[in-house]
Design a protein around this motif. Structure first.
Motif, PDB file in Angstrom:
ATOM      1  N   SER A  39      16.248 -46.687 -16.815  1.00 40.38           N
ATOM      2  CA  SER A  39      17.014 -46.283 -15.633  1.00 40.38           C
ATOM      3  C   SER A  39      16.277 -46.646 -14.351  1.00 40.38           C
ATOM      4  O   SER A  39      15.416 -45.879 -13.887  1.00 40.38           O
ATOM      5  N   PRO A  40      16.575 -47.802 -13.741  1.00 41.35           N
ATOM      6  CA  PRO A  40      16.080 -48.065 -12.382  1.00 41.35           C
ATOM      7  C   PRO A  40      16.694 -47.067 -11.397  1.00 41.35           C
ATOM      8  O   PRO A  40      17.895 -46.774 -11.446  1.00 41.35           O
ATOM      9  N   ILE A  41      15.875 -46.529 -10.500  1.00 40.17           N
ATOM     10  CA  ILE A  41      16.295 -45.465  -9.586  1.00 40.17           C
ATOM     11  C   ILE A  41      15.873 -45.819  -8.167  1.00 40.17           C
ATOM     12  O   ILE A  41      14.801 -46.392  -7.939  1.00 40.17           O
ATOM     13  N   ILE A  42      16.714 -45.452  -7.211  1.00 37.06           N
ATOM     14  CA  ILE A  42      16.328 -45.505  -5.805  1.00 37.06           C
ATOM     15  C   ILE A  42      16.984 -44.325  -5.101  1.00 37.06           C
ATOM     16  O   ILE A  42      18.145 -43.986  -5.388  1.00 37.06           O
ATOM     17  N   HIS A  43      16.246 -43.641  -4.241  1.00 36.62           N
ATOM     18  CA  HIS A  43      16.822 -42.509  -3.531  1.00 36.62           C
ATOM     19  C   HIS A  43      16.086 -42.288  -2.222  1.00 36.62           C
ATOM     20  O   HIS A  43      14.959 -42.750  -2.032  1.00 36.62           O
ATOM     21  N   CYS A  44      16.746 -41.554  -1.324  1.00 40.54           N
ATOM     22  CA  CYS A  44      16.131 -41.190  -0.049  1.00 40.54           C
ATOM     23  C   CYS A  44      16.581 -39.789   0.321  1.00 40.54           C
ATOM     24  O   CYS A  44      17.780 -39.480   0.275  1.00 40.54           O
ATOM     25  N   ASN A  45      15.619 -38.920   0.655  1.00 40.28           N
ATOM     26  CA  ASN A  45      15.895 -37.556   1.098  1.00 40.28           C
ATOM     27  C   ASN A  45      15.585 -37.434   2.583  1.00 40.28           C
ATOM     28  O   ASN A  45      14.448 -37.700   3.001  1.00 40.28           O
ATOM     29  N   TRP A  46      16.572 -37.018   3.366  1.00 43.93           N
ATOM     30  CA  TRP A  46      16.337 -36.761   4.774  1.00 43.93           C
ATOM     31  C   TRP A  46      16.084 -35.266   4.956  1.00 43.93           C
ATOM     32  O   TRP A  46      16.846 -34.434   4.471  1.00 43.93           O
ATOM     33  N   GLY A  47      14.998 -34.944   5.662  1.00 40.78           N
ATOM     34  CA  GLY A  47      14.657 -33.540   5.865  1.00 40.78           C
ATOM     35  C   GLY A  47      13.988 -32.909   4.667  1.00 40.78           C
ATOM     36  O   GLY A  47      14.076 -31.687   4.483  1.00 40.78           O
ATOM     37  N   ASP A  48      13.303 -33.678   3.840  1.00 36.92           N
ATOM     38  CA  ASP A  48      12.660 -33.139   2.642  1.00 36.92           C
ATOM     39  C   ASP A  48      11.599 -32.100   3.034  1.00 36.92           C
ATOM     40  O   ASP A  48      10.815 -32.312   3.961  1.00 36.92           O
ATOM     41  N   LYS A  49      11.564 -30.983   2.336  1.00 34.26           N
ATOM     42  CA  LYS A  49      10.644 -29.885   2.663  1.00 34.26           C
ATOM     43  C   LYS A  49       9.259 -30.128   2.073  1.00 34.26           C
ATOM     44  O   LYS A  49       9.131 -30.520   0.921  1.00 34.26           O
ATOM     45  N   TYR A  50       8.208 -29.886   2.866  1.00 30.80           N
ATOM     46  CA  TYR A  50       6.829 -29.918   2.388  1.00 30.80           C
ATOM     47  C   TYR A  50       5.989 -29.016   3.281  1.00 30.80           C
ATOM     48  O   TYR A  50       6.418 -28.618   4.368  1.00 30.80           O
ATOM     49  N   ASP A  51       4.782 -28.659   2.837  1.00 28.50           N
ATOM     50  CA  ASP A  51       3.878 -27.790   3.602  1.00 28.50           C
ATOM     51  C   ASP A  51       2.890 -28.642   4.390  1.00 28.50           C
ATOM     52  O   ASP A  51       2.216 -29.518   3.818  1.00 28.50           O
ATOM     53  N   ASP A  52       2.785 -28.364   5.679  1.00 27.85           N
ATOM     54  CA  ASP A  52       1.838 -29.078   6.536  1.00 27.85           C
ATOM     55  C   ASP A  52       0.961 -28.066   7.269  1.00 27.85           C
ATOM     56  O   ASP A  52       1.271 -26.872   7.317  1.00 27.85           O
ATOM     57  N   TYR A  53      -0.164 -28.558   7.837  1.00 24.23           N
ATOM     58  CA  TYR A  53      -1.111 -27.709   8.557  1.00 24.23           C
ATOM     59  C   TYR A  53      -0.990 -27.940  10.058  1.00 24.23           C
ATOM     60  O   TYR A  53      -0.797 -29.072  10.520  1.00 24.23           O
ATOM     61  N   PHE A  54      -1.153 -26.835  10.817  1.00 24.05           N
ATOM     62  CA  PHE A  54      -1.127 -26.907  12.270  1.00 24.05           C
ATOM     63  C   PHE A  54      -2.230 -26.012  12.826  1.00 24.05           C
ATOM     64  O   PHE A  54      -2.520 -24.942  12.277  1.00 24.05           O
ATOM     65  N   LEU A  55      -2.843 -26.457  13.912  1.00 23.55           N
ATOM     66  CA  LEU A  55      -3.905 -25.699  14.559  1.00 23.55           C
ATOM     67  C   LEU A  55      -3.298 -24.696  15.531  1.00 23.55           C
ATOM     68  O   LEU A  55      -2.469 -25.049  16.366  1.00 23.55           O
ATOM     69  N   GLU A  56      -3.704 -23.412  15.421  1.00 22.11           N
ATOM     70  CA  GLU A  56      -3.207 -22.377  16.321  1.00 22.11           C
ATOM     71  C   GLU A  56      -4.371 -21.489  16.773  1.00 22.11           C
ATOM     72  O   GLU A  56      -5.422 -21.428  16.123  1.00 22.11           O
ATOM     73  N   LYS A  57      -4.124 -20.763  17.883  1.00 21.79           N
ATOM     74  CA  LYS A  57      -5.134 -19.859  18.440  1.00 21.79           C
ATOM     75  C   LYS A  57      -4.458 -18.569  18.841  1.00 21.79           C
ATOM     76  O   LYS A  57      -3.427 -18.569  19.520  1.00 21.79           O
ATOM     77  N   ASP A  58      -5.024 -17.456  18.404  1.00 20.80           N
ATOM     78  CA  ASP A  58      -4.480 -16.142  18.738  1.00 20.80           C
ATOM     79  C   ASP A  58      -4.772 -15.856  20.211  1.00 20.80           C
ATOM     80  O   ASP A  58      -5.944 -15.802  20.622  1.00 20.80           O
ATOM     81  N   PRO A  59      -3.741 -15.680  21.063  1.00 19.65           N
ATOM     82  CA  PRO A  59      -3.998 -15.472  22.507  1.00 19.65           C
ATOM     83  C   PRO A  59      -4.735 -14.175  22.810  1.00 19.65           C
ATOM     84  O   PRO A  59      -5.388 -14.062  23.853  1.00 19.65           O
ATOM     85  N   LYS A  60      -4.653 -13.173  21.911  1.00 17.51           N
ATOM     86  CA  LYS A  60      -5.322 -11.902  22.168  1.00 17.51           C
ATOM     87  C   LYS A  60      -6.791 -11.944  21.773  1.00 17.51           C
ATOM     88  O   LYS A  60      -7.672 -11.603  22.559  1.00 17.51           O
ATOM     89  N   SER A  61      -7.065 -12.347  20.532  1.00 18.43           N
ATOM     90  CA  SER A  61      -8.447 -12.316  20.045  1.00 18.43           C
ATOM     91  C   SER A  61      -9.184 -13.628  20.267  1.00 18.43           C
ATOM     92  O   SER A  61     -10.416 -13.662  20.184  1.00 18.43           O
ATOM     93  N   GLY A  62      -8.449 -14.696  20.563  1.00 17.98           N
ATOM     94  CA  GLY A  62      -9.089 -15.999  20.712  1.00 17.98           C
ATOM     95  C   GLY A  62      -9.472 -16.630  19.383  1.00 17.98           C
ATOM     96  O   GLY A  62     -10.123 -17.668  19.365  1.00 17.98           O
ATOM     97  N   ARG A  63      -9.086 -16.022  18.285  1.00 19.62           N
ATOM     98  CA  ARG A  63      -9.426 -16.541  16.959  1.00 19.62           C
ATOM     99  C   ARG A  63      -8.644 -17.828  16.691  1.00 19.62           C
ATOM    100  O   ARG A  63      -7.446 -17.923  16.949  1.00 19.62           O
TER     101      ARG A  63
END
Length: 719
Positions: free
Chosen positions: A515-539
């Motif tokens: 079975s040859p297959i080809i497909h494309c998913n738009w908006g596929d869900k995955y987990d990514d990392y982002f840098l954030e800083k707590d405005p109260k504690s500065g952590r």
């Protein structure tokens, strides 16, 4: 015990008058064919001598039809089968899981079992003798009603068994540990119209030595580069208690009523300690996890045959899942005992869902069939999460999904065409944010029968699916020091466009799918990392959260091979191989570097049958898969087993993870903000020897059915 008597296919005089009833073997939108069932008069009933007749079927083992593939039952398979469920393993790509003693697709695909067209649980087959099964059929395309599954398997029976059965399966590990136990018990009663079954399943796992080694590197602006190497040793275990009750009543040519009640109680625990080296500083860590989950469901199914051309069905399913979980994580310096991180997370989750589904099916005079259906699925999740660092309020998330769907099938000579569609309206409420989407799904399928051994299938599809409720839950919690997890209430549905061409080759001893297959998913869900800083504690910290990729594209070829070098009524040798070569590319958008990876998993089994003996080996290779930023491996398999059947008893010995141990590997892709490698292995699992014993007692009456009629199969495969 049941005395079995083999019959040869020679004609014999038949008495009494036969009546033929046209059975709409469907629940809901069921595009599988209708079947002609021979029903004998009451004068044909055998005397109650507890004899079941075995019919030696001489038809081709595999037959490709216009809309499905049919598999006859080899005599050698009947001889070694403890019950009807064991016969599922004659299907290509299907093997018995030596740990759970249940059939499964070796490539991990999901499947649904129908018995004479009625949705059922695979465990019901355990209550039927192997002699009761006529053949197995796999439709080329899964009907829209069952689109949540990768495959549908229709089990056709002779309908001759009347009586009761008591069956059980007990398995226990004996070396090098005693922490693996499985018990399954089931009783059933089969009447002329009614069937009742009670099932209880118990599973226990207790491991004393699970070892996880992990390395991480990431950068926080205020702290610079952080390097962590951890070594954790813990013990964990769980139990499963699952009782199930099933009742079914069938009025041939009129209606079918089925009620199923199931409850599962699953307690889990783990506790461990280890060491961490973070930027040259030695830390001691301790963690624990305890949870209790209760899942209960009630399923009502009613089908009504209005006339030979029209049928209706209704299905209602309620499911409730209640989870309480507590996780602790503590880290302190080895030199002075200073606590550098300590967190306790308590989760209280309550989920309720309701499915209401109704279907109508009509068969035309011309070779065509139409099915229409409506499905409502509502779900509500109440979540309360508390921890040491963040104040999370109780939250309620809901989803309400309305679906209109249909199947149209038309046969034109050697060409079978089907058009399947679905229109979904989804209304969601996440933390007061309301979302509504209206999305169509379309499947166009065609199958051309080149000849009785060769066929081509084309499948094109446009689909969509929504992320789970838990992915939308916004509660924050630490995964470990400096790394948090938070759900994303703004997740969008994923839309997918795909095409597949399948070539099928079927011979008595060879089955091949490419079975040859080809497909494309738009908006596929995955987990990514982002840098954030707590405005109260500065952590500062990194947040892992589910997001939508711009698209996920894939192409490649899957394959499924079954080869039998020799087969007789007493012995056989069977090879099965299933896998794929597949390239995945994830475009994350926003000027982020794309991720690309080749995946080439291979799953295989070898099985030798001789009389009532069976020996098998099952393994896998190149078992990588990719989920967003992480490349991980599926569970490794190296299982060796031996089976012997004597009358109503079956005995087995297995060596799980033969010459190896259960192992999971993972590593991040270079594009991830967190670079990590991990190896988790369970030393208790190395070359685990398990002994098992199963019994299957049946009693009652069987109908005497003409062997000539049983072996007759003249339907074209369309309807």
């Amino acid at each position: 015990m049941i005395k079995k008597r083999s019959l040869t296919l020679k004609p014999r005089k038949e008495t009494g008058m036969k009546r033929f009833i046209l059975c709409m073997g469907c629940i809901g939108m069921f595009a599988l064919p209708m079947h002609l069932v021979a029903q004998q008069d009451s004068t044909e009933l055998a005397t109650p001598n507890k004899e079941l007749e075995t019919v030696v079927v001489k038809a081709d083992p595999v037959r490709t039809k216009s809309d499905r593939v049919a598999f006859s039952i080899p005599e050698v398979a009947r001889k070694k089968a403890a019950n009807a469920m064991d016969l599922l393993t004659i299907l290509p790509g299907m093997a018995m899981n030596p740990e759970t003693h249940k059939p499964e697709m070796i490539n991990g695909e999901s499947y649904l079992v129908l018995i004479n067209g009625v949705q059922s649980d695979v465990s019901i087959l355990r209550t039927m003798p192997a002699e009761e099964i006529k053949r197995l059929e796999i439709p080329d395309v899964v009907p829209m009603r069952y689109r949540a599954y990768d495959k549908v398997i229709n089990v056709l029976t002779y309908g001759s068994f009347r009586g009761g059965s008591l069956a059980g399966d007990l398995a226990q590990s004996v070396s090098p540990m005693l922490g693996m136990s499985d018990v399954w018990l089931q009783g059933a009663a089969f009447g002329k119209k009614d069937m009742f079954a009670a099932n209880y399943y118990y599973s226990r796992r207790e491991y004393k030595e699970r070892i996880t080694d992990k390395e991480q590197r990431f950068t926080l602006p205020g702290l610079g580069e952080i390097s962590r190497e951890s070594h954790l040793k813990d013990a964990f275990g769980y139990q499963i208690h699952q009782p199930t009750l099933t009742y079914q009543r069938q009025e041939a040519g009129n209606y079918t009523l089925q009620l199923v009640s199931r409850t599962a109680f699953v307690p889990y625990h783990s506790a461990g300690s280890g060491s961490i080296n973070q930027n040259g500083v030695d830390l001691a860590m301790q963690n624990s996890s305890h949870s209790k989950e209760v899942k209960t469901s009630a399923d009502l199914l009613f089908t009504k045959e209005l006339d030979p051309k029209n049928s209706l069905s209704f299905n209602a399913v309620w499911t409730g899942i209640f989870t309480d979980r507590t996780d602790t994580n503590h880290e302190e310096r080895v030199d002075n005992g200073t606590v550098v991180f300590s967190d306790k997370v308590v989760q209280d989750l309550k989920k309720n869902s309701l499915i209401l589904q109704t279907d109508y099916e009509h068969s035309f005079e011309i070779p065509a069939q139409l099915s229409l259906g409506y499905r409502y699925h509502g779900a509500k999740l109440n979540s309360i999460v508390t921890n040491s660092f963040f104040e999370n309020k109780p939250n309620l998330t809901t989803q309400n999904n309305h679906s209109l769907y249909g199947d149209f099938v038309y046969q034109l000579g050697q060409l079978n065409l089907s058009l399947r569609g679905n229109l979904d309206y989804l209304h969601s409420n996440y933390y007061g944010t309301r979302q509504s989407t209206l999305t169509p799904e379309v499947y166009l399928n065609a199958k051309y029968m080149i000849d009785k051994h060769h066929a081509l299938r084309l499948r094109t599809s446009y689909t969509y699916y929504e992320a789970s409720l838990s992915s939308h839950a916004e509660n924050m919690r630490y995964l470990e020091q400096h790394i948090l997890y938070r759900g994303n209430p703004n997740l969008k549905p994923t839309r997918s466009l795909g095409a597949r061409i399948t070539y099928t080759l079927t011979y008595p001893r060879l089955y091949l799918e490419l079975s040859p297959i080809i497909h494309c998913n738009w908006g596929d869900k995955y987990d990514d990392y982002f840098l954030e800083k707590d405005p109260k504690s500065g952590r500062e910290y990194l947040v892992s959260t589910p997001v939508n990729a711009r698209y996920r594209r894939g192409y490649g070829t899957s394959y499924n091979l079954q080869y039998t070098p020799w087969m007789s009524d007493n012995s056989s040798l069977v090879f099965k191989v299933s896998g794929e070569a597949y390239n995945v590319r994830i475009d994350r958008g926003d000027d982020l570097e794309a991720i690309q990876k080749w995946l080439t998993p291979i799953h295989y089994t070898v099985q030798l049958n001789y009389g009532k003996w069976c020996i098998f080996y099952r393994g896998n290779l190149l078992r990588n898969n990719i989920n967003g930023l992480v490349v991980s491996t599926n569970e490794n398999q190296s299982d060796l087993g031996l089976r012997y059947k004597k009358g109503a008893w079956s005995f087995g010995a297995d060596c799980l993870w033969f010459l190896t141990e259960c192992e999971y590997l993972s590593h991040s892709v270079p594009q991830s903000l967190v670079q990590s490698t991990s190896r988790c292995h369970i030393r208790d699992d190395r070359s685990v020897i398990r002994l098992s014993v199963a019994f299957d007692f049946s009693w009652g009456k069987s109908r005497k059915v003409s062997t000539k009629q049983l072996n007759q199969d003249n339907d074209s495969g369309a309807f």
